[in-house]
Design a protein around this motif. Structure first.
Motif: not given
Length: 116
Positions: A57-65, A83-84, A89-97
């Motif tokens: 969480w210091e490096q990235i902002e994952p959200t898992v639903t 997972q998103v 900086a707010g740029a999306k780096i992953a979006n997958h299931t």
């Protein structure tokens, strides 16, 4: 499937997305085995899992639903999750299931596996 395990896991995903480490760690066995999906390998024990999440969480902002739950033949619970991940900086780096598979022992998470 609507079970105590599903309710627990739904609450844990909400706690993960809220960055609520105390709630997360109390649901894990003291010797939990957890995949390090971000850096690779496996971490063992509540303290190591908590430290892993803090580093992440210091490096990235994952959200898992969670989107679906099922029970495997061996009794483990499989959770399909969306997972998103954003960088700081707010740029999306992953979006997958993916699928997370949990083994419980006496109502606590004993092990988690990630299936792509």
């Amino acid at each position: 499937m609507d079970s105590p395990a599903q309710a627990l896991l739904t609450n844990l995903y909400a706690a993960f997305n809220a960055r609520d480490i105390p709630t997360l760690l109390t649901a894990l066995k003291p010797d939990v085995s957890w995949p390090n999906g971000w850096e690779g390998g496996v971490v063992h024990g509540r303290e190591m899992v908590g430290a892993y999440w803090r580093r992440q969480w210091e490096q990235i902002e994952p959200t898992v639903t969670p989107t679906a739950f099922s029970t495997e033949a061996d009794g483990r619970i499989a959770v399909t999750v969306h997972q998103v991940v954003h960088d700081k900086a707010g740029a999306k780096i992953a979006n997958h299931t993916v699928t997370h598979v949990y083994r419980f022992d006496r109502g606590l998470v004993a092990e988690m596996e990630i299936r792509e």
